[in-house]
Design a protein around this motif. Structure first.
Motif, PDB file in Angstrom:
ATOM      1  N   ASP A 209      11.288   5.968  -0.927  1.00 20.81           N
ATOM      2  CA  ASP A 209      11.407   7.417  -1.109  1.00 20.81           C
ATOM      3  C   ASP A 209      11.841   8.186   0.132  1.00 20.81           C
ATOM      4  N   TRP A 210      11.689   7.584   1.321  1.00 19.69           N
ATOM      5  CA  TRP A 210      12.049   8.300   2.549  1.00 19.69           C
ATOM      6  C   TRP A 210      12.934   7.480   3.492  1.00 19.69           C
ATOM      7  N   GLY A 211      13.021   6.181   3.273  1.00 21.78           N
ATOM      8  CA  GLY A 211      13.898   5.359   4.089  1.00 21.78           C
ATOM      9  C   GLY A 211      13.206   4.721   5.276  1.00 21.78           C
ATOM     10  N   SER A 212      14.009   4.092   6.115  1.00 17.58           N
ATOM     11  CA  SER A 212      13.476   3.255   7.201  1.00 17.58           C
ATOM     12  C   SER A 212      13.507   3.912   8.572  1.00 17.58           C
ATOM     13  N   LYS A 213      13.869   5.171   8.625  1.00 19.41           N
ATOM     14  CA  LYS A 213      13.996   5.827   9.915  1.00 19.41           C
ATOM     15  C   LYS A 213      12.655   5.907  10.648  1.00 19.41           C
ATOM     16  N   ASN A 214      12.648   5.412  11.885  1.00 21.72           N
ATOM     17  CA  ASN A 214      11.500   5.531  12.791  1.00 21.72           C
ATOM     18  C   ASN A 214      10.221   4.875  12.286  1.00 21.72           C
ATOM     19  N   ILE A 215      10.327   3.761  11.552  1.00 22.56           N
ATOM     20  CA  ILE A 215       9.100   3.077  11.148  1.00 22.56           C
ATOM     21  C   ILE A 215       9.108   1.593  11.541  1.00 22.56           C
ATOM     22  N   ALA A 216       9.918   1.232  12.516  1.00 29.21           N
ATOM     23  CA  ALA A 216       9.980  -0.166  12.956  1.00 29.21           C
ATOM     24  C   ALA A 216       8.609  -0.670  13.402  1.00 29.21           C
ATOM     25  N   SER A 217       7.874   0.151  14.141  1.00 32.48           N
ATOM     26  CA  SER A 217       6.561  -0.278  14.643  1.00 32.48           C
ATOM     27  C   SER A 217       5.567  -0.444  13.492  1.00 32.48           C
ATOM     28  N   VAL A 218       5.698   0.387  12.459  1.00 33.99           N
ATOM     29  CA  VAL A 218       4.833   0.266  11.281  1.00 33.99           C
ATOM     30  C   VAL A 218       5.074  -1.070  10.593  1.00 33.99           C
ATOM     31  N   ILE A 219       6.326  -1.438  10.448  1.00 33.29           N
ATOM     32  CA  ILE A 219       6.674  -2.695   9.788  1.00 33.29           C
ATOM     33  C   ILE A 219       6.132  -3.884  10.579  1.00 33.29           C
ATOM     34  N   GLU A 220       6.314  -3.877  11.876  1.00 33.49           N
ATOM     35  CA  GLU A 220       5.854  -4.980  12.706  1.00 33.49           C
ATOM     36  C   GLU A 220       4.331  -5.102  12.675  1.00 33.49           C
ATOM     37  N   ASN A 221       3.646  -3.987  12.691  1.00 34.84           N
ATOM     38  CA  ASN A 221       2.183  -3.997  12.654  1.00 34.84           C
ATOM     39  C   ASN A 221       1.679  -4.541  11.318  1.00 34.84           C
ATOM     40  N   PHE A 222       2.342  -4.139  10.247  1.00 37.59           N
ATOM     41  CA  PHE A 222       1.956  -4.625   8.919  1.00 37.59           C
ATOM     42  C   PHE A 222       2.146  -6.139   8.821  1.00 37.59           C
ATOM     43  N   LYS A 223       3.274  -6.630   9.282  1.00 41.01           N
ATOM     44  CA  LYS A 223       3.571  -8.064   9.212  1.00 41.01           C
ATOM     45  C   LYS A 223       2.594  -8.878  10.063  1.00 41.01           C
ATOM     46  N   ALA A 224       2.116  -8.291  11.140  1.00 40.59           N
ATOM     47  CA  ALA A 224       1.191  -9.000  12.024  1.00 40.59           C
ATOM     48  C   ALA A 224      -0.210  -9.107  11.426  1.00 40.59           C
ATOM     49  N   LYS A 225      -0.627  -8.108  10.632  1.00 44.19           N
ATOM     50  CA  LYS A 225      -2.006  -8.057  10.146  1.00 44.19           C
ATOM     51  C   LYS A 225      -2.177  -8.467   8.687  1.00 44.19           C
ATOM     52  N   CYS A 226      -1.111  -8.341   7.889  1.00 39.74           N
ATOM     53  CA  CYS A 226      -1.205  -8.649   6.460  1.00 39.74           C
ATOM     54  C   CYS A 226      -1.328 -10.160   6.248  1.00 39.74           C
TER      55      CYS A 226
END
Length: 501
Positions: A209-226
């Protein structure tokens, strides 16, 4: 002999079970049929009267909600008696889902009561305690299969995030609501599977709904903890896809406001003749001014670029990223048109052939680029017009005082009449550029009557205007396959009428 008897008894037992199951299946089918009738009657009563229901004091509101709930429960009790309580698991699940469905309405009471009365209230201690019992259910992975449970949790987190996001911590975030959700999830979800699901849910929704702008750190954090590999792979795939489509065209900042850079996405033709200026089509995506992803219009932009146009998709401020209202979005839309005029020579744009296009809330923004002359960003160069030369609107929003769904826009305004400054119906005048508006008669998001009212008023003033009614069409006429082809034909004919090829 013993084995023969056992086999016989087993056969009889299985046969009896099959007969019982067949009877239960028949009764359940009848239960569903009655429940569907009850649901239809509920919808016919509740949704037209929702404002009246939520405007009541809490005690009367609860009485009404529980009386509506009781009709569903009575049918379930009847089914329980008919089956002699043999379908225990199903009955418990139905009871649970009915409770969560109606408890969500109670959860929403403070928000909608204020929306419809202007009065801020909190749930009473007794009512809040009644809802708090659901908190333990948040950490039961088995309940993630229930749509009603998940709807309740979504509503709960929505209300909590509205409080959370007001903290100064989020001031510099341009993905405010996502950050608030992700900070709240560890507070309410201890179970790993449940925590993984809700983080996945909100990140997925944000990418869509909003795209990938400025969420690289969110993605990396999710992949590390999920711990769920499927979630991680899906999020990684969607994120990579989103970042990839941002690389095949030009991205420029058309405005910096409150420390945030707003992007304008330009799709240019393969070859440009500097002595032959070309038209530009500017897309403003829809999304109720709360969401909106410029990527949604990238395909259309690329198509027009292949035709020799400049295709443009505009990022503008939306509520769930910036905690803004349509007032800011209107300013952004007008700034974007001005930016194109100011940079026309750089991209070989014909400033006499700027076409603005929008769906739903994006259609509203298109209309305000034409009409909201007195509503501009303080940093805008007003020597450049914010109006396009042609306007095309699919299922737009025309009157911000018409729909209950737009009440949130004026929620915090002392003078609610200010909304007229960005309400197209209230800004109509003579001398407007040519417009085409297409609207469906079965639009449940924006009442067809408001479109017709707008069309009648604009014609009375002698403007060059086309209004096309799509009989039986719903809101999303631009991608509903039953109507999208007709919409495209009407728009192409409109462009051809004014010499655009």
């Amino acid at each position: 002999m013993i084995r023969i008897c056992f086999t016989f008894l087993l056969t009889v037992s299985l046969s009896g079970y099959a007969q019982q199951q067949s009877a239960i299946d028949s009764l359940r089918k009848n239960y569903y049929s009655i429940q569907k009738t009850i649901s239809n009657k509920f919808s016919d009563y509740y949704y037209p009267n929702r404002a009246i229901i939520y405007a009541q004091p809490e005690k009367q509101f609860l009485f009404k909600i529980d009386s509506l709930r009781s009709v569903f429960i009575e049918n379930l009790i009847k089914y329980k008696e008919e089956t002699n309580n043999a379908d225990v698991k199903f009955i418990l699940e139905e009871q649970r889902d009915i409770d969560f469905f109606f408890d969500r309405m109670i959860l929403d009471f403070p928000y909608f009561h204020e929306a419809h009365t202007g009065e801020k209230v909190k749930l009473s201690h007794v009512t809040q305690k009644r809802l708090d019992r659901h908190l333990t259910d948040f950490n039961n992975p088995a309940l993630l299969s229930s749509r009603d449970v998940k709807d309740y949790i979504e509503a709960f987190l929505r209300h909590q995030s509205s409080i959370e996001v007001k903290k100064t911590f989020y001031k510099n975030s341009d993905n405010k609501r996502l950050d608030a959700y992700l900070n709240l999830i560890p507070k309410y979800f201890i179970n790993q599977a449940c925590r993984d699901y809700w983080q996945y849910f909100y990140i997925f929704a944000h990418l869509d709904d909003w795209g990938s702008k400025n969420i690289a750190s969110v993605i990396e954090n999710f992949k590390a903890k999920c711990k769920n590999e499927t979630y991680k792979k899906e999020i990684d795939s969607i994120y990579n896809e989103s970042t990839a489509v941002r690389k095949n065209h030009l991205i420029k900042t058309y405005k910096t406001v409150d420390g945030f850079n707003l992007d304008i996405h330009l799709f240019l033709p393969d070859s440009i003749n500097k002595f032959n200026k070309i038209p530009v089509i500017v897309y403003f995506t829809g999304g109720s001014w709360t969401k909106g992803n410029p990527e949604w219009d990238f395909y259309n932009c690329a198509v027009y670029a292949k035709r020799g146009w400049v295709g443009v998709s505009v990022e503008y401020r939306v509520a769930d990223r910036y905690e803004t209202t349509p007032f800011e979005a209107v300013k952004d839309a007008r700034s974007a048109i001005r930016w194109l005029r100011m940079n026309a020579d750089t991209y070989n744009i014909d400033t006499n052939r700027i076409v603005a296009s929008g769906n739903s809330a994006g259609g509203h923004l298109v209309l305000t680029t034409v009409l909201a002359d007195n509503f501009n960003e303080s940093t805008d160069n007003l020597n450049y017009s914010a109006s396009p030369n042609l306007a095309m609107v699919n299922a737009g929003v025309y009157n911000l005082l018409w729909e209950d769904a737009t009440d949130w826009i004026t929620r915090d305004l002392k003078d609610k009449s200010i909304v007229k400054n960005i309400s197209p119906f209230h800004l109509l005048r003579k001398g407007l550029p040519p417009m085409i508006i297409i609207h469906g008669t079965n639009d449940r998001s924006v009442d067809y009557a408001s479109a017709k009212e707008f069309a009648e008023k604009i014609k009375e003033q002698g403007n060059d205007f086309e209004f096309h009614t799509m009989e039986g069409a719903p809101h999303h006429i631009w991608f509903d396959r039953r109507y999208s082809g007709q919409v495209t034909k009407l728009r192409n004919a409109f462009l051809l009428k004014y010499g655009y090829k």
